[in-house]
Design an enzyme around this catalytic site. Structure first.
Site, PDB file in Angstrom:
ATOM      1  N   ASP A 730      16.601 -21.139 -10.291  1.00  0.00           N
ATOM      2  CA  ASP A 730      15.489 -21.542 -11.147  1.00  0.00           C
ATOM      3  C   ASP A 730      15.260 -23.030 -10.852  1.00  0.00           C
ATOM      4  O   ASP A 730      16.056 -23.667 -10.156  1.00  0.00           O
ATOM      5  CB  ASP A 730      15.797 -21.299 -12.624  1.00  0.00           C
ATOM      6  CG  ASP A 730      14.521 -21.335 -13.468  1.00  0.00           C
ATOM      7  OD1 ASP A 730      13.480 -21.816 -12.960  1.00  0.00           O
ATOM      8  OD2 ASP A 730      14.548 -20.883 -14.623  1.00  0.00           O
TER       9      ASP A 730
HETATM   10  C1  BGC Z   1      11.140 -21.518 -15.308  1.00  0.00           C
HETATM   11  C2  BGC Z   1      10.837 -20.477 -14.245  1.00  0.00           C
HETATM   12  C3  BGC Z   1       9.657 -20.924 -13.428  1.00  0.00           C
HETATM   13  C4  BGC Z   1       9.964 -22.272 -12.815  1.00  0.00           C
HETATM   14  C5  BGC Z   1       8.840 -22.824 -11.956  1.00  0.00           C
HETATM   15  C6  BGC Z   1      11.280 -22.908 -14.722  1.00  0.00           C
HETATM   16  O1  BGC Z   1      11.327 -23.853 -15.732  1.00  0.00           O
HETATM   17  O2  BGC Z   1      12.310 -21.169 -15.996  1.00  0.00           O
HETATM   18  O3  BGC Z   1      10.575 -19.235 -14.844  1.00  0.00           O
HETATM   19  O4  BGC Z   1       9.343 -19.969 -12.458  1.00  0.00           O
HETATM   20  O5  BGC Z   1      10.213 -23.204 -13.857  1.00  0.00           O
HETATM   21  O6  BGC Z   1       7.753 -23.201 -12.731  1.00  0.00           O
END
Ligand code: BGC
Length: 806
Positions: A730
């Site tokens: 993530d």
């Molecule tokens: C989220 C993800 C997301 C990523 C990119 C993170 O904070 O948990 O689900 O895809 O950011 O935006």
């Protein structure tokens, strides 16, 4: 259709609309509208309050009729849609005689009290202040009640990333102003319909208390949601939704309630008794609306033959017949009660489902429901069946129940298993840490024969992880022939088949291998369309000079998050409520075409964490409390997107079930509950849809962060499930030193776990004084090995080669 042709077809403005208005695929908008209606769940419909009589005037109350909530906040909802329909305009569009003076008053009030969308990340509003029931509104309601017999009251809730819903008025509960409005409507009009626009489950006990006749759970349907709900209200479309979650009478009744939201650690004491698995076993009276429930505008009789056991599993032939007066589809649901013996078992578990076509009155459809043995198995993490760390079918009677929801499903027969059957032996993995023991819920029989909650210690890890990892380190690839002359390898020769991928990787310098394990440092990579989430692959000049292209990622799940205009689709909960993987697959395929047109190669979707607790802020992005429904819908999204040559990225692997302190909180969960509930959906997606990318979670799972979790990623996903794709973090990750291997820190620790790419990239985010952790460790004694770096690079480059050939 080629990308170029698609862009042309997307850019043709329909007659009568301004040529500069953003144009998107009308087929995608139509599919989104259809699914927003199919996901809308009708929970009450007394006195046939719905559908509305299109010829009769209707009074519409509540600001959300105008200030419609199309999606939640954060990465999963941050799309620039071309428009958002709202209920008031859409009802007018459907020809409904909306009470004009009341609508004028509401519109003026909304204009004078504009919604403050909030700009600070994670501090968005959970709802918008409602019109107070002052003298003017009271008088307007009284006057409207003299003209109209039905009132529609719209209640709205927003939810978002990085924060939970709150157990407060305006979030889980009604505000005083909302309650006053509902009370006034119920007191003044012959019939009152409440429409609840929300991504997350909220308290709905008020509908009964206040005498609301009809209750429609509209979810957040994206840009076409207002139009879809107007069509449902007038009966142009049926409310097709069935609940993907149990709705309890009180929040306190959810089994997770006392163990949710702790910023440090949460013990998943309810174990496998999540959602309806708990309620149907121990607390049926605490349920307001059972899992799987939803009324249509017609009725169905669901019947089935007794289950037939074969080599592959159990099959059931079921039939749904429309017994009502309107066209409508049924969702046929099959549940099993397993023998409750050595292993505690929930009273019912969903094992198969099918949505019929829209049936004419009197018409019937037969559906075949197949349940592989594996879907009837339980994971024994304690040895209670005599087979520790195995998927087993304990001996006894497996009774099957067929029906329209978990509660009303009726027994249709049973299958006997004479002696315990072991389907697959595994090894202990990802179990709770010995220094954090806790007790988990079991099922016991009380004095009156009813099931009561018992407790037992959760089995803790006995694994020597260091030894496991060392014994399985990937070997370095043999040096390729022909690189001795120093000629740089070329990725083009991999694509044209003249060089093998492994030979290409074997010819890369360690520095190139390390670079492939990082994204392009920042979100909004200059390598892709503005507003992208980041790039990986050919992120350095050197890699690009070898012909390695970058791959561009975008969020997901409710649309393509870019600076450009993109379609805003129904949220995950709405899609789950359709119980219609076929239709979701078709929607996702259209979405994949939009990705191609807008320059997205990897959609960071589907979000597929389990709805463990209704307060989790991101539940709207996810599907359900049930792993089969979750996995089936997620597989539909992945298959649809990937059918267009684009990639999907299921997330967040795993047990990312709360937003409070999401980066540090530890989800402590038994190995059985992990495998049967929290990993099961991912396993279904991997085996059924082969996602090209998977994203790990921020949180810890039994003490280890998702991006460092060797057992989740390598032992289970790659080892047991045979996953061959790419695994990314993530966005950013916690820096830490590997407790088992002090020469590995940060990204070296991550690569050893089997997590290929740090997104959006770069250790330098966190420390400008340190060198790259992978190269540092590679140079150190007992550090990361060439074979491990090559394994990660192989995953990245195989992905890029597949993309280039798609
Ligand atoms: C989220 C993800 C997301 C990523 C990119 C993170 O904070 O948990 O689900 O895809 O950011 O935006």
């Amino acid at each position: 259709m080629t990308d170029e042709l698609l862009s042309q077809s997307l850019s043709a403005a329909p007659a009568g609309e301004p040529a500069d208005a953003p144009r998107l695929d009308p087929d995608l908008a139509a599919a989104a509208r259809a699914l927003a209606a199919r996901g809308a769940v009708l929970l009450r419909n007394n006195h046939d309050a719905l559908p509305l009589d299109p010829a009769a005037p209707v009074a519409v109350l509540g600001r959300v009729q105008k200030d419609w909530i199309a999606v939640g906040y954060g990465s999963g909802g941050d799309v620039n849609p071309p428009y958002v329909t709202n209920l008031l305009d859409s009802l007018r569009e459907e020809g409904v005689a909306v009470d004009a003076p009341l609508a004028a008053l509401t519109e003026a009030w909304c204009q004078a009290h504009p919604v403050d969308p909030g700009t600070e990340w994670g501090r968005w509003p959970l709802s918008f202040p409602e019109m107070p029931l002052d003298e003017e509104l009271r008088a307007a309601i009284a006057a409207a009640a003299a003209r109209a017999t039905t009132a529609v009251v719209v209640i709205g809730r927003a939810a978002g990333e990085d924060r939970e819903s709150a157990l407060e008025p305006g979030s889980y509960y009604l505000t005083d102003d909302e309650r006053a409005l509902l009370e006034a409507a119920a007191g003044a009009f012959e019939r009152t319909v409440a429409v609840v626009v929300t991504g997350n489950v909220i308290d709905l006990s008020w509908a009964e208390e206040l005498g609301v006749d009809a209750l429609l759970l509209a979810w957040c349907g994206g840009m076409e949601g207002g139009r879809a709900i107007a069509r449902v209200l007038v009966g142009a479309d049926e409310p097709g939704g069935r609940l993907p979650d149990t709705i309890a009478r009180r929040y306190e009744d959810y089994p997770s309630a006392g163990h949710f939201g702790d910023p440090q650690a949460n013990d998943y004491v309810e174990d496998v008794f999540v959602g309806y698995r708990y309620f149907e076993t121990f607390a049926p009276d605490a349920v307001l609306h059972p899992f799987g429930f939803g009324l249509g505008y017609t009725t169905h009789e669901i019947t089935g033959r007794p289950p037939a056991a074969g080599d592959d599993g159990v099959s059931v032939r079921a039939r749904a017949r429309n017994t009502g007066g309107r066209v409508g589809s049924a969702v046929v649901q099959l549940y099993v009660s397993k023998p409750d013996g050595a292993l505690s078992q929930p009273a019912r578990e969903l094992v198969a489902f099918a949505r019929t076509a829209a049936l004419e009155p009197g018409a019937a459809q037969t559906v075949e429901l197949a349940v592989p043995w594996r879907d009837l198995a339980s994971y024994d993490d304690s040895g209670a069946t005599g087979h520790r760390f195995a998927w087993v079918l304990p001996a006894g009677t497996y009774t099957f129940h067929l029906g329209a929801d978990v509660r009303s499903a009726r027994p249709i027969g049973a299958v006997e298993i004479d002696a315990v059957r072991v389907l697959r032996r595994l090894e202990q993995a990802a179990a709770p840490a010995p220094d954090h023991p806790f007790r988990r819920m079991t099922r016991r029989t009380g004095p009156d024969g009813a099931s009561v909650v018992g407790w037992e210690p959760v089995p803790v890890s006995e694994v020597d992880l260091r030894e496991r990892i060392l014994s399985r380190l990937p070997q370095a690839l043999p040096a390729p022939a022909g690189t001795a002359d120093g000629a740089a390898p070329s990725f083009a020769s991999v694509l044209d088949g003249t060089t093998g991928l492994e030979d290409f990787v074997a010819g890369l310098e360690p520095g190139d291998l390390a670079a492939l394990a990082y994204g392009d440092i920042e979100m909004d990579s200059p390598l892709g369309a503005p507003g992208n989430a980041g790039a990986f692959g050919g992120v350095t000049e050197r890699l690009r000079s070898l012909g390695v292209p970058p791959a561009i990622t975008t969020d997901g799940p409710s649309g393509i998050r870019l600076a450009a205009t993109a379609s805003l689709l129904p949220c995950g909960t709405a899609l789950a409520s359709t119980w219609d993987p076929g239709a979701v697959r078709a929607l996702a395929a259209l979405h994949g075409r939009e990705m191609a047109a807008l320059g997205s190669e990897v959609l960071l979707s589907p979000g597929m964490n389990i709805h463990r607790d209704p307060l989790c802020g991101r539940n709207f992005e996810y599907f359900s409390e049930d792993p089969l429904l979750t996995g089936s819908l997620a597989a539909a999204v992945v298959t649809g997107v990937q059918s267009t040559g684009r990639a999907a990225c299921p997330k967040h692997f795993a047990a990312n079930n709360q937003e409070t302190n999401r980066i540090f909180a530890d989800s402590r969960v038994s190995e059985r509950a992990l495998r049967e509930i929290y990993l099961r959906g991912f396993e279904i997606v991997v085996s059924g849809a082969a996602p090209q990318v998977i994203m790990t979670s921020y949180n810890k799972i039994n003490g280890v962060w998702g991006h460092y979790h060797y057992d989740l990623v390598t032992t289970i996903a790659r080892g047991e499930w045979g996953y061959e794709g790419l695994i990314i973090t993530d966005w950013w990750m916690r820096m830490a030193t590997d407790p088992d291997f002090p020469a590995l820190r940060d990204s070296a620790y991550r690569v050893r776990a089997g997590v290929d790419v740090l997104m959006p990239g770069g250790d330098t985010h966190f420390s400008t004084t340190r060198d790259d952790a992978i190269m540092d460790s590679y140079r150190a004694e007992n550090g990361i090995t060439l074979g491990e770096m090559q394994a990660a690079a192989l995953h990245v480059l195989r992905f890029l080669a597949d993309r280039a050939r798609a």
